[in-house]
Design a protein around this motif. Structure first.
Motif, mmCIF file in Angstrom:
data_model
loop_
_atom_site.group_PDB
_atom_site.id
_atom_site.type_symbol
_atom_site.label_atom_id
_atom_site.label_comp_id
_atom_site.label_asym_id
_atom_site.label_seq_id
_atom_site.Cartn_x
_atom_site.Cartn_y
_atom_site.Cartn_z
ATOM 1 N N UNK A 1 85.898 -35.714 -32.202
ATOM 2 C CA UNK A 1 85.720 -35.044 -30.907
ATOM 3 C C UNK A 1 87.006 -35.023 -30.097
ATOM 4 N N UNK B 1 75.231 -41.719 -26.005
ATOM 5 C CA UNK B 1 74.477 -40.527 -26.405
ATOM 6 C C UNK B 1 74.754 -39.319 -25.508
ATOM 7 N N UNK C 1 78.165 -38.831 -24.927
ATOM 8 C CA UNK C 1 79.606 -38.747 -25.141
ATOM 9 C C UNK C 1 80.066 -37.332 -25.492
ATOM 10 N N UNK C 2 79.227 -36.614 -26.269
ATOM 11 C CA UNK C 2 79.584 -35.255 -26.670
ATOM 12 C C UNK C 2 79.947 -34.392 -25.469
ATOM 13 N N UNK C 3 79.210 -34.558 -24.379
ATOM 14 C CA UNK C 3 79.453 -33.762 -23.169
ATOM 15 C C UNK C 3 80.387 -34.464 -22.202
#
Lengths: 569, 132
Positions: free
Chosen positions: B24, B107, B109-111
């Motif tokens: 990422x 959970x 972290x992606x955003x």
């Protein structure tokens, strides 16, 4: 002074206080003194010169010429070579009084007096008392007398009496006989042999005393003593009679067996010598209280030190035997061996301890695995989708929307895992402590169940041990669950506070309540497990509620180092 | 491609997760190192002088908060993001108290992770939304 016989006679006649008559041999009254006239209420000339039999109220009495006038006895003596008779009457009131008194004594003492004339071999028994209540006997044969006694005792009575005569001494024998109305009675017969001047036995004088009462009491006493003996000797529980100072005076075989000491060894020991040292102080204090009268009895579970060095758990019940003034004469201790029960209790306790501990450990392990393992894998998946999404150009909206949906699905799975993990074991308890853990639980609970829960907690709970924190948290969880399930309340409060050396958690609602005193049939596994958790930490849990009044659950856990469980009983 | 790529040090002991985080962040930052525990983090940060540190909370030897506090106090690095599974407010407070200005839930972290690192680098604070 004129000392002629007639003057003398006159002086005697007039000087006597009692009635006197002078009679001729053919019973004509020659002279009567004043007392006699007064008694007969007659003038002198109505008496003197008249025959005795003409006097009013006269009647023959006795064998030796005596008679009665108006129920007064006169005895007759010959004077002057038999030509002159003198009849005198003594005032018998004092004698009568004495006789009456004597009879009373005999009656009250249940005593009779007898004489056995050895020459004629006859017995005279002057009173109905003393010999089983039969009428007095005069000149009865030995056979008649012996008949009065119980057939089994006749030989013994006779043998004793004859032996006394032979040895010119005395005897005492206790024997049975039947009363005229039929009951069996007991007498003590005592006799003393009388001898003439040559030392030859002539008669035996004696008394009989009714001892039925004493005999019956003795018998009853012996029976009750025998009963006590039988219990004492054969009882399965250990019994000791202990002196006021604490030293046994008697110990039964069961106690010998329980402690491994013989009764004679025990009788040289103070009870503290066969008591575990940690239990001595309490037992001594209780015994002092008993002896001094401050308590009537006491009951205690204590450890005994057997002769072989082994410990024995005993349930001891002690009461006191007191004399008429209330002074304790003995303590009676009864000991029951409860070693096996204590072992089972301990095993049960440690089993339930193990059960709860193992369960918590297992939950905690699974929770960690879910949270740190599966949870992170899901997080990784979520990041992977996010990375992928970043690489899809903005105008490829269909793909991007699908990825957003995928992210939402993953977030929901992640949330589910977190929730299960949290329910299994609240990591926050270790991370942040009991108060934040409770706060977060109350908040979550309010959201999930529609019951507004307020938390009131003092701040300084950081240092309570992890197992206490977990217990309080679990109880709060379970209690709130019950509020949601059963109370119908829309509000509940949780309160955490210090109370002395303990932490107290209170969960209260104003719902429909229940009868807290009713048999705990409705007490589910939840309540049992809450109680068990509290007990394992030497704490206590109580519930107060009544129908319509809401319910309050209170758990109190001591923060002091817990004593070894089961040793304080 | 921006001209300046901040130098980043990563600390986490969960391989699978680490792999995705690296993927990422790779486009945005220069990854100068990856460490597996708190002690190693302090040691490597001292040597590598990263612009920012992203650290897990629960790690062997030293937690991310304790290691982060140390880095802030010793002025080795001021831009620290705590990347964690825990969403307890107390932990957020503890992190902020330690001088850690970024708090990102794993959970999310992606955003959240990239914006969080940027905010922290700018001297701001970033905390993931805790509510699920």
């Amino acid at each position: 002074m004129d000392l002629s016989p007639s003057a003398l006679l006159e002086a005697i006649l007039e000087g006597a206080r009692d009635p006197l008559l002078v009679l001729s041999r053919d019973r004509v009254v020659l002279e009567a003194n004043r007392a006699a006239l007064r008694w007969m209420e007659l003038r002198r000339d109505a008496v003197v010169g008249h025959s005795l039999s003409e006097l009013p109220g006269w009647k023959e009495a006795g064998s030796s010429g005596g008679f009665e006038i108006r129920h007064r006895e006169f005895s007759v003596q010959q004077l002057d070579g038999g030509e002159l008779l003198i009849a005198e009457s003594r005032d018998n009131t004092a004698v009568e009084e004495e006789r009456r008194y004597e009879r009373l004594v005999f009656e009250l003492a249940n005593m009779g007096v007898w004489t056995w004339d050895l020459a004629t071999d006859t017995v005279t028994n002057r009173s109905e008392h003393g010999l089983f209540g039969w009428p007095a006997m005069v000149d009865a044969s030995r056979h008649q007398v012996l008949q009065r006694f119980h057939p089994d005792d006749r030989g013994r009575v006779l043998a004793e009496a004859e032996a006394a005569v032979a040895s010119r001494s005395g005897f005492r024998v206790e024997a049975r006989g039947y009363a005229p109305e039929g009951g069996l009675k007991w007498v003590a017969v005592t006799g003393a042999v009388r001898c003439d001047e040559t030392g030859y036995p002539v008669r035996v004088d004696g008394v009989t005393i009714d001892i039925t009462e004493r005999k019956l009491t003795e018998l009853r006493l012996r029976e009750s003593e025998a009963r006590f003996r039988a219990i004492f000797e054969n009882a399965g529980i250990g019994i000791a009679l202990v002196g006021p100072g604490g030293i046994p005076v008697a110990c039964n075989p069961a106690l010998e067996q329980l402690l491994g000491y013989s009764a004679s060894e025990l009788q040289k020991m103070h009870f503290s010598e066969f008591t575990h040292h940690e239990d001595v102080k309490r037992d001594l204090a209780l015994y002092q209280d008993l002896i001094s009268g401050r308590r009537r009895r006491y009951e205690v579970e204590k450890r005994y030190l057997r002769k072989d060095g082994e410990l024995m758990w005993g349930r001891l019940v002690v009461s006191a035997v007191r004399d008429a003034s209330g002074q304790a004469v003995f303590g009676i201790g009864m000991v029951e061996d409860i070693t096996a029960r204590k072992r089972v209790e301990r095993e049960l306790l440690s089993l339930s301890d193990k059960l709860i501990t193992t369960q918590e450990q297992e939950r905690s392990r699974i929770a960690r695995e879910l949270h740190d393992g599966l949870g992170q894998q899901i997080a990784a998946l979520s990041i992977a989708v996010a990375s992928m999404k970043r690489q899809v150009p903005e105008h490829v909206t269909v793909a991007r929307e699908q990825m957003t949906r995928l992210q939402q699905r993953i977030a929901s799975i992640s949330e589910g895992v977190r929730r299960i993990s949290h329910e299994l074991h609240p990591a926050v308890l270790e991370l942040a402590g009991i108060v934040p853990a409770l706060r977060s639980h109350c908040k979550q609970f309010s959201t999930d169940n529609g019951v507004a829960v307020t938390l009131d907690a003092e701040s300084n709970f950081e240092n309570i041990p992890a197992e206490v924190a977990l217990c309080l948290y679990r109880v709060a969880q379970e209690a709130l669950q019950n509020v949601a399930k059963h109370s119908g309340a829309k509000e509940a409060s949780v309160r955490l506070q210090h109370s002395g050396e303990s932490v107290v958690l209170t969960v209260a609602d104003h719902g429909r309540g229940f009868d807290a005193d009713a048999p705990a049939s409705h007490a589910g596994l939840g309540l049992v497990s809450m109680k068990e958790r509290a007990r394992l930490l030497n704490g206590s849990l109580k519930i107060s509620s009544s129908p319509g009044e809401g319910a309050t659950l209170e758990v109190s856990i001591p923060l002091t180092a817990p004593e070894a469980v089961g040793q304080s009983a | 491609m921006p001209a300046f790529r901040p130098r980043l040090l990563l600390a986490d002991d969960h391989e699978e997760f680490l792999e995705e985080v690296i993927r990422l962040l790779a486009g945005e930052f220069e990854l100068v190192g990856v460490v597996r525990d708190g002690a190693e983090l302090i040691e490597c940060a001292g040597k590598l002088n990263p612009d920012a540190v992203v650290t897990d909370f629960k790690m062997p030897k030293l937690t991310g908060i304790l290691a982060g506090r140390k880095l802030v106090e010793t002025r080795v690095c001021a831009a620290i993001v705590l990347l964690t599974m825990y969403r307890d407010p107390q932990l957020v407070r503890d992190a902020l108290d330690a001088g850690i200005r970024g708090y990102v839930l794993k959970d999310r972290a992606g955003e959240d992770l990239i914006p969080a690192i940027r905010r922290v680098l700018d001297g701001d604070t970033f905390v993931s939304t805790l509510a699920s």
